[in-house]
Design a protein around this motif. Structure first.
Motif, PDB file in Angstrom:
ATOM      1  N   UNK A 147       0.833  -1.201   0.000  1.00  0.00           N
ATOM      2  CA  UNK A 147       0.000   0.000   0.000  1.00  0.00           C
ATOM      3  C   UNK A 147       0.874   1.259   0.000  1.00  0.00           C
ATOM      4  N   UNK A 148       1.916   1.245   0.819  1.00  0.00           N
ATOM      5  CA  UNK A 148       2.811   2.420   0.886  1.00  0.00           C
ATOM      6  C   UNK A 148       3.489   2.637  -0.467  1.00  0.00           C
ATOM      7  N   UNK A 149       3.895   1.563  -1.110  1.00  0.00           N
ATOM      8  CA  UNK A 149       4.570   1.670  -2.423  1.00  0.00           C
ATOM      9  C   UNK A 149       3.586   2.176  -3.482  1.00  0.00           C
ATOM     10  N   UNK A 150       2.356   1.652  -3.415  1.00  0.00           N
ATOM     11  CA  UNK A 150       1.334   2.097  -4.372  1.00  0.00           C
ATOM     12  C   UNK A 150       1.052   3.601  -4.224  1.00  0.00           C
ATOM     13  N   UNK A 151       0.995   4.054  -2.971  1.00  0.00           N
ATOM     14  CA  UNK A 151       0.666   5.461  -2.705  1.00  0.00           C
ATOM     15  C   UNK A 151       1.749   6.414  -3.181  1.00  0.00           C
ATOM     16  N   UNK A 152       2.991   5.970  -3.133  1.00  0.00           N
ATOM     17  CA  UNK A 152       4.097   6.876  -3.453  1.00  0.00           C
ATOM     18  C   UNK A 152       5.233   6.051  -4.061  1.00  0.00           C
ATOM     19  N   UNK A 153       5.059   5.725  -5.345  1.00  0.00           N
ATOM     20  CA  UNK A 153       6.012   4.817  -5.992  1.00  0.00           C
ATOM     21  C   UNK A 153       7.422   5.395  -5.988  1.00  0.00           C
TER      22      UNK A 153
END
Ligand code: SAM
Length: 339
Positions: free
Chosen positions: A51-57
């Motif tokens: 989720x963190x990666x998706x939010x701010x690749x």
């Protein structure tokens, strides 16, 4: 705690690691292949990490492989047996799905089997498990990485792993008469940012010579205005939809809002490039129009350079994406939308 393997373009792993360190407090990192591939332990659940990666690749993270299982290399058939057994145990995650297999080895890894042999073993297990081995458009990926001493294996979706190419190494077929390798950058940007260039009508290409980007946009049916003091490839003269201005971009003037797509691949310092694009070129782009811009990373602080360039562009654009593509060398690509 979850374990992952990350990959960046050669010599850019340290920047990917820096971005991740800022994102995940308390993580630990170690290099598996110098400058390129690294292992991470993150004190979060898998879904929280994704989720963190998706939010701010992260800009420099090209491929993210979950580690569901690992073992020390035994350098004999036990390695393949172990992979097969692990995959059989993971059957419920794959049943009825199209599954791609990515096998990678660190430089100098003593893992004795070729990618093709390893894939053949895993494809057989997949077929037995009711999954369909698939090279194109897989629903899931089985990713295996052999380091100098350890075999790592994990399962995820292409979206989670950030690419459906092994290690994020996107390969396009070179065409006969292709004008430049640079064309691949624009093709990869289209895929990476989920665009379809054929939906635009008039593109402005700044720093267009020798004409790889221009040729792609012309092939997609766009009218193109190409600006470059250098000459474009003669094969492009056949296009009546092309206007060429053999000028420096600071010397050209356009009616406001004449274009719905701006692409810019100038080999210039990021600060000069952004000043020129913002002051002289941006008014020619329609509001809501799209821009694809490469940013050269000329000195030693790429993250700071990128932050400054993004801040400058933010005045007139929404920064929709910033990624180092596989086909980017000492640069990254921005995907922008004009406010
Ligand atoms: C990396 S090449 C572009 C390759 C191109 N995208 C392709 O696909 O073939 C960079 C180009 O930017 C041009 N350039 C550099 N500064 C420029 C400026 N101020 N105005 C216009 N073009 C410029 C150079 O002449 C050079 O042809």
């Amino acid at each position: 705690m979850t374990e992952w393997i990350g990959t960046a373009n050669k010599n850019y792993a340290s920047y990917a690691m820096e971005e991740l360190r800022r994102m995940f407090e308390g993580m630990s990192l170690s290099l598996l292949s110098p400058g390129e591939t690294f292992r991470m332990n993150i004190p979060l659940e898998r879904e929280e990490v994704l989720q963190a990666i998706r939010n701010d690749k992260p800009i420099f993270l090209r491929y993210l492989q979950p580690v569901d299982a690992s073992r020390e290399l035994s350098l004999d058939a036990d390695d393949l047996d172990w992979l097969g057994d692990w995959l059989r145990l993971s059957k419920s995650k794959l049943d009825g799905l199209r599954v791609g297999v990515h096998i990678r080895k660190a430089d100098g890894s003593p893992f004795p089997y070729s990618a093709a042999d390893t894939r053949a073993v895993l494809d057989a297990v997949l077929a037995e498990a009711g999954a369909e081995p698939a090279h194109k458009q897989p629903d899931r990926l089985v990713a295996v990485y052999a380091s100098k001493d350890t075999l790592y294996a994990g399962i995820g979706t292409p979206e989670e792993m950030l690419s459906d190419w092994p290690g994020g190494a996107v390969r396009f077929q070179r065409e006969d008469g292709q004008i430049s390798r640079a064309k691949f950058k624009l093709l990869e940007a289209e895929r990476e940012f989920g665009l379809d260039y054929s939906t635009f009508s008039h593109a402005l290409d700044i720093g267009a010579a020798p004409g790889g980007w221009t040729s792609l946009l012309l092939e997609r049916g766009l009218k193109v205005t190409a600006v470059d003091p250098a000459e474009l490839h003669p094969s492009l003269k056949a296009y009546r939809t092309l206007t060429v201005l053999r000028k420096n971009a600071s010397e050209v003037k356009f009616e406001p809002e004449s274009f719905d797509l701006l692409v810019c691949d100038m080999s210039w310092s990021p600060m000069q490039m952004s000043r020129l694009v913002l002051d002289d070129i941006t008014p020619a782009l329609k509001s809501g129009g799209t821009a694809i811009v490469t940013v050269k990373l000329m000195h030693r602080k790429p993250l700071q350079t990128i932050r400054e360039v993004k801040t400058r562009f933010s005045e007139h654009f929404i920064v929709e994406g910033a990624r180092q593509l596989f086909h980017n060398r000492e640069e990254i690509t921005l995907y922008l939308k004009k406010k």
